[in-house]
Motif scaffolding. Structure first.
Motif, PDB file in Angstrom:
ATOM      1  N   THR A 127     -23.940  -1.400 -69.872  1.00  0.00           N
ATOM      2  CA  THR A 127     -24.663  -1.403 -68.604  1.00  0.00           C
ATOM      3  C   THR A 127     -23.672  -1.050 -67.486  1.00  0.00           C
ATOM      4  N   TYR A 128     -24.207  -0.822 -66.294  1.00  0.00           N
ATOM      5  CA  TYR A 128     -23.331  -0.555 -65.155  1.00  0.00           C
ATOM      6  C   TYR A 128     -22.456  -1.772 -64.840  1.00  0.00           C
ATOM      7  N   LEU A 129     -22.979  -2.961 -65.114  1.00  0.00           N
ATOM      8  CA  LEU A 129     -22.176  -4.171 -64.904  1.00  0.00           C
ATOM      9  C   LEU A 129     -20.971  -4.186 -65.843  1.00  0.00           C
ATOM     10  N   ASP A 130     -21.164  -3.689 -67.057  1.00  0.00           N
ATOM     11  CA  ASP A 130     -20.035  -3.589 -67.995  1.00  0.00           C
ATOM     12  C   ASP A 130     -18.956  -2.653 -67.444  1.00  0.00           C
ATOM     13  N   TRP A 131     -19.365  -1.583 -66.786  1.00  0.00           N
ATOM     14  CA  TRP A 131     -18.394  -0.671 -66.179  1.00  0.00           C
ATOM     15  C   TRP A 131     -17.551  -1.407 -65.131  1.00  0.00           C
ATOM     16  N   LEU A 132     -18.247  -2.148 -64.251  1.00  0.00           N
ATOM     17  CA  LEU A 132     -17.519  -2.878 -63.205  1.00  0.00           C
ATOM     18  C   LEU A 132     -16.602  -3.936 -63.802  1.00  0.00           C
ATOM     19  N   TRP A 133     -17.069  -4.604 -64.843  1.00  0.00           N
ATOM     20  CA  TRP A 133     -16.251  -5.642 -65.488  1.00  0.00           C
ATOM     21  C   TRP A 133     -14.997  -5.032 -66.108  1.00  0.00           C
ATOM     22  N   ALA A 134     -15.165  -3.857 -66.743  1.00  0.00           N
ATOM     23  CA  ALA A 134     -13.999  -3.169 -67.314  1.00  0.00           C
ATOM     24  C   ALA A 134     -13.000  -2.807 -66.212  1.00  0.00           C
ATOM     25  N   GLY A 135     -13.503  -2.300 -65.075  1.00  0.00           N
ATOM     26  CA  GLY A 135     -12.614  -1.977 -63.952  1.00  0.00           C
ATOM     27  C   GLY A 135     -11.938  -3.204 -63.385  1.00  0.00           C
ATOM     28  N   PHE A 136     -12.675  -4.299 -63.321  1.00  0.00           N
ATOM     29  CA  PHE A 136     -12.123  -5.567 -62.830  1.00  0.00           C
ATOM     30  C   PHE A 136     -10.954  -6.013 -63.707  1.00  0.00           C
ATOM     31  N   GLN A 137     -11.129  -5.908 -65.024  1.00  0.00           N
ATOM     32  CA  GLN A 137     -10.062  -6.333 -65.943  1.00  0.00           C
ATOM     33  C   GLN A 137      -8.819  -5.448 -65.793  1.00  0.00           C
ATOM     34  N   VAL A 138      -9.041  -4.146 -65.628  1.00  0.00           N
ATOM     35  CA  VAL A 138      -7.906  -3.238 -65.453  1.00  0.00           C
ATOM     36  C   VAL A 138      -7.167  -3.560 -64.147  1.00  0.00           C
ATOM     37  N   THR A 139      -7.912  -3.813 -63.073  1.00  0.00           N
ATOM     38  CA  THR A 139      -7.279  -4.132 -61.788  1.00  0.00           C
ATOM     39  C   THR A 139      -6.462  -5.414 -61.879  1.00  0.00           C
ATOM     40  N   VAL A 140      -7.005  -6.427 -62.533  1.00  0.00           N
ATOM     41  CA  VAL A 140      -6.280  -7.696 -62.675  1.00  0.00           C
ATOM     42  C   VAL A 140      -5.014  -7.502 -63.522  1.00  0.00           C
ATOM     43  N   ALA A 141      -5.152  -6.801 -64.657  1.00  0.00           N
ATOM     44  CA  ALA A 141      -3.990  -6.577 -65.523  1.00  0.00           C
ATOM     45  C   ALA A 141      -2.928  -5.744 -64.804  1.00  0.00           C
ATOM     46  N   LEU A 142      -3.365  -4.714 -64.091  1.00  0.00           N
ATOM     47  CA  LEU A 142      -2.422  -3.874 -63.350  1.00  0.00           C
ATOM     48  C   LEU A 142      -1.696  -4.677 -62.270  1.00  0.00           C
ATOM     49  N   SER A 143      -2.421  -5.525 -61.569  1.00  0.00           N
ATOM     50  CA  SER A 143      -1.815  -6.320 -60.492  1.00  0.00           C
ATOM     51  C   SER A 143      -0.799  -7.309 -61.051  1.00  0.00           C
ATOM     52  N   ILE A 144      -1.140  -7.965 -62.160  1.00  0.00           N
ATOM     53  CA  ILE A 144      -0.227  -8.956 -62.735  1.00  0.00           C
ATOM     54  C   ILE A 144       1.062  -8.279 -63.236  1.00  0.00           C
TER      55      ILE A 144
END
Length: 245
Positions: free
Chosen positions: A20-37
């Motif tokens: 779903t589109y929510l899955d897309w946002l969740w995937a982006g959220f995880q990448v942003t968090v991992a990249l920031s850490i």
């Protein structure tokens, strides 16, 4: 305008893949968090190392620290992203450069390049904060540590740095918040993080307001967590009898 919003878009099926589109946002959220850490860990290590170099009584080492700050603090972040992505692999030994460009998964390439770019860029800013904090300590602390028989590295490790880090927790918090927001620039080299997923959602669904409002809320949530964690760190490391203690 508000009556035309479609909040159910996030649960609709995306045009490709069983998501779903929510899955897309969740995937982006995880990448942003991992990249920031990952970027913050690198920035903190580099900032501490070069911040120390800028304060040691050695002109060569201090000059190396100064050069690092001048190089990474005075070039726009987006320019640094393209330098890391296009130029740096060409400067590596041929076998490593060919492996990185030809054999490594593109998503991993984008992530590694983004971590290096954000880490070195933010590390230059952390370096200046560490340097300022060390130099703001009373001179007697360094002298007393050396007089007690500690070597200079031991004086930094056991006396100067613990006090310096306590001083710069608030500006370090600001740098962490800035880095989370700066992670959006990684989309320019192809990393599909949170803001890139919002653009993709807009492109396929046509719902601009819903897409970017959801991303805004996600960034705010990440930064609220960062502020709460750093506030907890500040409270735990505060020395009784000092300012605010």
């Amino acid at each position: 305008m508000f009556g035309n919003w479609n909040w159910g878009i996030f649960l609709e099926q995306a045009p490709f893949g069983n998501t779903t589109y929510l899955d897309w946002l969740w995937a982006g959220f995880q990448v942003t968090v991992a990249l920031s850490i990952c970027s913050w860990i690198l920035a903190f290590i580099l900032g501490s190392l070069f911040g120390i170099l800028r304060t040691v009584p050695n002109r060569v080492l201090s000059g190396i620290g100064t050069l690092y700050v001048a190089l990474f603090r005075n070039v726009p972040l987006i320019v640094q992203f393209f330098i890391w992505y296009l130029l740096v692999p060409e400067l590596l030994p041929a076998s490593i450069g060919d492996w990185f460009k030809g054999d490594l998964d593109p998503n991993i390439q984008f992530f590694v390049v983004s971590v290096c770019c954000l880490g070195f860029f933010t590390g230059a800013r952390v370096c200046e904060q560490v340097r300022t904090a060390i130099q703001s300590l009373p001179r007697g602390q360094r002298g007393a540590a050396l007089a007690l028989g500690l070597t200079l590295p031991q004086a930094y490790r056991h006396v100067l740095l613990p006090n310096a880090y306590r001083i710069i927790i608030p500006p370090l918090t600001s740098e962490m918040l800035n880095m989370v927001k700066n992670s959006a620039v990684a989309s320019t080299i192809g990393l599909i993080e949170l803001s890139a997923q919002a653009n993709k959602l807009l492109e396929y669904s046509g719902y601009a307001y819903e897409s970017f409002l959801a991303v805004t809320i996600a960034y705010v949530l990440i930064n609220i967590v960062v502020m709460r964690l750093m506030k907890l760190v500040e409270k735990k490391t505060r020395l009784p009898g000092t300012f605010g203690g």
